[in-house]
Design a protein around this motif. Structure first.
Motif, short mmCIF file in Angstrom:
data_model
loop_
_atom_site.label_atom_id
_atom_site.label_comp_id
_atom_site.label_asym_id
_atom_site.label_seq_id
_atom_site.Cartn_x
_atom_site.Cartn_y
_atom_site.Cartn_z
N THR A 5 36.66 44.40 22.08
CA THR A 5 35.85 45.06 23.12
C THR A 5 34.61 44.23 23.47
O THR A 5 34.20 44.19 24.63
CB THR A 5 35.46 46.49 22.71
N THR A 6 34.03 43.55 22.48
CA THR A 6 32.88 42.69 22.75
C THR A 6 33.27 41.54 23.67
O THR A 6 32.58 41.24 24.65
CB THR A 6 32.29 42.14 21.43
N TRP A 8 35.87 41.44 25.70
CA TRP A 8 36.25 42.01 26.99
C TRP A 8 35.00 42.34 27.80
O TRP A 8 34.94 42.05 28.99
CB TRP A 8 37.11 43.25 26.77
N ASN A 9 34.00 42.93 27.16
CA ASN A 9 32.75 43.26 27.85
C ASN A 9 32.06 42.01 28.38
O ASN A 9 31.51 42.02 29.49
CB ASN A 9 31.81 44.04 26.92
N SER A 10 32.10 40.92 27.62
CA SER A 10 31.52 39.65 28.08
C SER A 10 32.24 39.16 29.33
O SER A 10 31.60 38.71 30.29
CB SER A 10 31.59 38.59 26.98
N LEU A 12 34.03 41.01 31.46
CA LEU A 12 33.74 41.93 32.56
C LEU A 12 32.38 41.64 33.19
O LEU A 12 32.23 41.63 34.41
CB LEU A 12 33.78 43.38 32.08
N THR A 13 31.40 41.39 32.35
CA THR A 13 30.06 41.10 32.82
C THR A 13 30.05 39.82 33.66
O THR A 13 29.45 39.77 34.74
CB THR A 13 29.08 41.00 31.64
N ASP A 28 31.07 49.70 33.77
CA ASP A 28 31.24 50.60 32.64
C ASP A 28 31.86 49.81 31.49
O ASP A 28 33.07 49.55 31.49
CB ASP A 28 32.13 51.77 33.06
N LEU A 29 31.04 49.42 30.51
CA LEU A 29 31.52 48.60 29.41
C LEU A 29 32.10 49.46 28.29
O LEU A 29 31.76 50.64 28.16
CB LEU A 29 30.38 47.74 28.87
N TYR A 30 32.95 48.86 27.46
CA TYR A 30 33.56 49.55 26.33
C TYR A 30 32.58 49.64 25.16
O TYR A 30 31.69 48.81 25.02
CB TYR A 30 34.82 48.82 25.87
N ASP A 38 39.41 55.82 27.61
CA ASP A 38 39.64 54.44 28.04
C ASP A 38 41.10 54.19 28.41
O ASP A 38 41.42 53.19 29.04
CB ASP A 38 39.25 53.45 26.92
#
Length: 87
Positions: A5-6, A8-10, A12-13, A28-30, A38
């Motif tokens: 998730t970390t 993936w969030n990077s 997405l950002t 909307d981050l995990y 989710d």
């Protein structure tokens, strides 16, 4: 899961600066783990033709099994949901 998730969030950002969604909304981050909210049904058009509907449903049908993380990484058990079995 936290590492996934970390990462993936990077991604997405990073992508959010270059992608323009059809509908504007906040990113909307995990969290550290996936939650039931989710999960979503995968649209039929996003998967190969003829794939059974249960494979894109939000019902759990696959799980990692094993006594330790190495065995779990190597073992995935697939169970067709009972109400989807053709036999």
């Amino acid at each position: 899961m936290r590492r996934l998730t970390t990462d993936w969030n990077s991604a997405l950002t990073a992508l959010s600066a270059d992608v323009t969604p059809d509908t504007q909304r906040p990113l909307d981050l995990y969290g550290e783990a996936l939650t039931a909210s989710d999960l979503a049904v995968i649209p039929e058009a996003d998967l190969p033709a003829g794939l059974p509907s249960w494979m894109r449903s939000d019902e759990p049908w696959a799980a990692r099994k094993g006594a330790d993380s190495e065995e779990k990484r190597a073992t995935i058990v697939v169970r067709i949901p009972e109400d989807e079995r053709p036999f």
